[in-house]
Design a protein around this motif. Structure first.
Motif, mmCIF file in Angstrom:
data_model
loop_
_atom_site.group_PDB
_atom_site.id
_atom_site.type_symbol
_atom_site.label_atom_id
_atom_site.label_comp_id
_atom_site.label_asym_id
_atom_site.label_seq_id
_atom_site.Cartn_x
_atom_site.Cartn_y
_atom_site.Cartn_z
ATOM 1 N N THR A 190 1.913 6.657 -6.936
ATOM 2 C CA THR A 190 0.850 7.610 -7.301
ATOM 3 C C THR A 190 1.358 9.037 -7.160
ATOM 4 O OG1 THR A 190 -0.927 6.084 -6.722
ATOM 5 C CG2 THR A 190 -1.453 8.438 -6.670
ATOM 6 N N PHE A 191 2.049 9.319 -6.072
ATOM 7 C CA PHE A 191 2.617 10.660 -5.867
ATOM 8 C C PHE A 191 3.640 10.971 -6.952
ATOM 9 C CE2 PHE A 191 5.813 13.504 -4.067
ATOM 10 C CZ PHE A 191 5.010 14.574 -3.719
ATOM 11 N N SER A 207 10.375 4.907 0.510
ATOM 12 C CA SER A 207 9.763 4.484 1.765
ATOM 13 C C SER A 207 10.402 3.230 2.360
ATOM 14 C CB SER A 207 8.256 4.246 1.570
ATOM 15 O OG SER A 207 8.033 3.236 0.620
ATOM 16 N N GLN A 256 2.481 1.702 -3.464
ATOM 17 C CA GLN A 256 1.474 2.170 -4.437
ATOM 18 C C GLN A 256 1.222 3.670 -4.260
ATOM 19 O OE1 GLN A 256 -0.039 1.056 -7.063
ATOM 20 N NE2 GLN A 256 0.650 -1.054 -6.956
ATOM 21 N N SER A 257 1.098 4.100 -3.008
ATOM 22 C CA SER A 257 0.879 5.529 -2.739
ATOM 23 C C SER A 257 2.067 6.353 -3.198
ATOM 24 C CB SER A 257 0.637 5.752 -1.245
ATOM 25 O OG SER A 257 -0.568 5.156 -0.862
ATOM 26 N N GLU A 258 3.257 5.834 -2.971
ATOM 27 C CA GLU A 258 4.455 6.549 -3.390
ATOM 28 C C GLU A 258 4.531 6.666 -4.911
ATOM 29 O OE1 GLU A 258 9.235 6.336 -2.509
ATOM 30 O OE2 GLU A 258 7.873 5.198 -1.223
ATOM 31 N N ALA A 291 0.839 -1.207 0.000
ATOM 32 C CA ALA A 291 0.000 0.000 0.000
ATOM 33 C C ALA A 291 0.872 1.255 0.000
ATOM 34 C CB ALA A 291 -0.936 -0.001 1.205
ATOM 35 N N ALA A 292 1.933 1.240 0.788
ATOM 36 C CA ALA A 292 2.831 2.402 0.854
ATOM 37 C C ALA A 292 3.521 2.639 -0.479
ATOM 38 C CB ALA A 292 3.870 2.205 1.961
ATOM 39 N N GLU A 298 -3.927 9.326 -9.884
ATOM 40 C CA GLU A 298 -4.398 8.093 -9.264
ATOM 41 C C GLU A 298 -4.440 6.951 -10.274
ATOM 42 O OE1 GLU A 298 -5.203 7.550 -6.030
ATOM 43 O OE2 GLU A 298 -4.715 9.619 -5.511
ATOM 44 N N LYS A 299 -4.416 5.738 -9.758
ATOM 45 C CA LYS A 299 -4.539 4.552 -10.595
ATOM 46 C C LYS A 299 -5.874 4.607 -11.335
ATOM 47 C CE LYS A 299 -3.982 -0.416 -10.392
ATOM 48 N NZ LYS A 299 -3.685 -1.562 -9.544
#
Length: 105
Positions: free
Chosen positions: A45-46, A93, A41-43, A38-39, A51-52
Motif C-alpha cells: 500500500t505504501f 520488511s 500488504q501495508s508495505e 498484514a505487514a 489503499e486497496k
C-alpha cells in the motif's frame, strides 16, 4: 478463536483438556503468517501510494500474490506475498528471512 487467547487457554486447562506443545506451535505459525501478510500488504500500500480498493490515477496496481514458504523454528510457514502489476514492489520488511521455495499463483 485460537488457543493463544489466554481466557480460552485457561478454560481448557480448568476443564481438564490440556493444550499440547504442537497446538501452541501451530497457533504461533498461524499468528506469524497473519502478521507477515498484514505487514506485506501495508508495505505494498505504501509502495503504490493508495489503499486497496481505492481509485488511483497510476497504471500500477495490486496483481495477486506469490506463495512463499518461510523457514522458521516452528517449521515451514506458507505465506502469500502481494505483488504489483509493474513488478516494481521490492519487499523490505522480510529482509533476512529464509524462504524454502517460490511459486506463482
Amino acid at each position: 478463536m485460537g488457543i493463544l487467547n489466554l481466557e480460552e487457554y485457561k478454560r481448557r486447562l480448568e476443564s481438564g483438556n490440556p493444550v499440547t506443545i504442537e497446538e501452541l506451535e501451530n497457533e504461533l505459525k498461524v499468528l506469524i503468517k497473519e502478521m507477515i501478510e498484514a505487514a506485506t500488504q501495508s508495505e505494498l500500500t505504501f509502495h503504490l501510494g493508495y489503499e486497496k480498493n481505492e481509485k488511483s490515477d497510476t497504471d500500477n496496481y495490486r496483481n495477486g500474490y506469490n506463495k512463499k514458504s518461510l523457514k522458521s523454528k516452528y517449521g515451514e510457514i506458507e505465506v502469500n506475498i502481494p505483488r504489483d502489476r509493474n513488478s516494481t514492489f521490492v519487499l523490505t520488511s522480510l529482509r533476512g528471512c529464509r524462504f524454502a521455495r517460490t511459486s506463482q499463483s
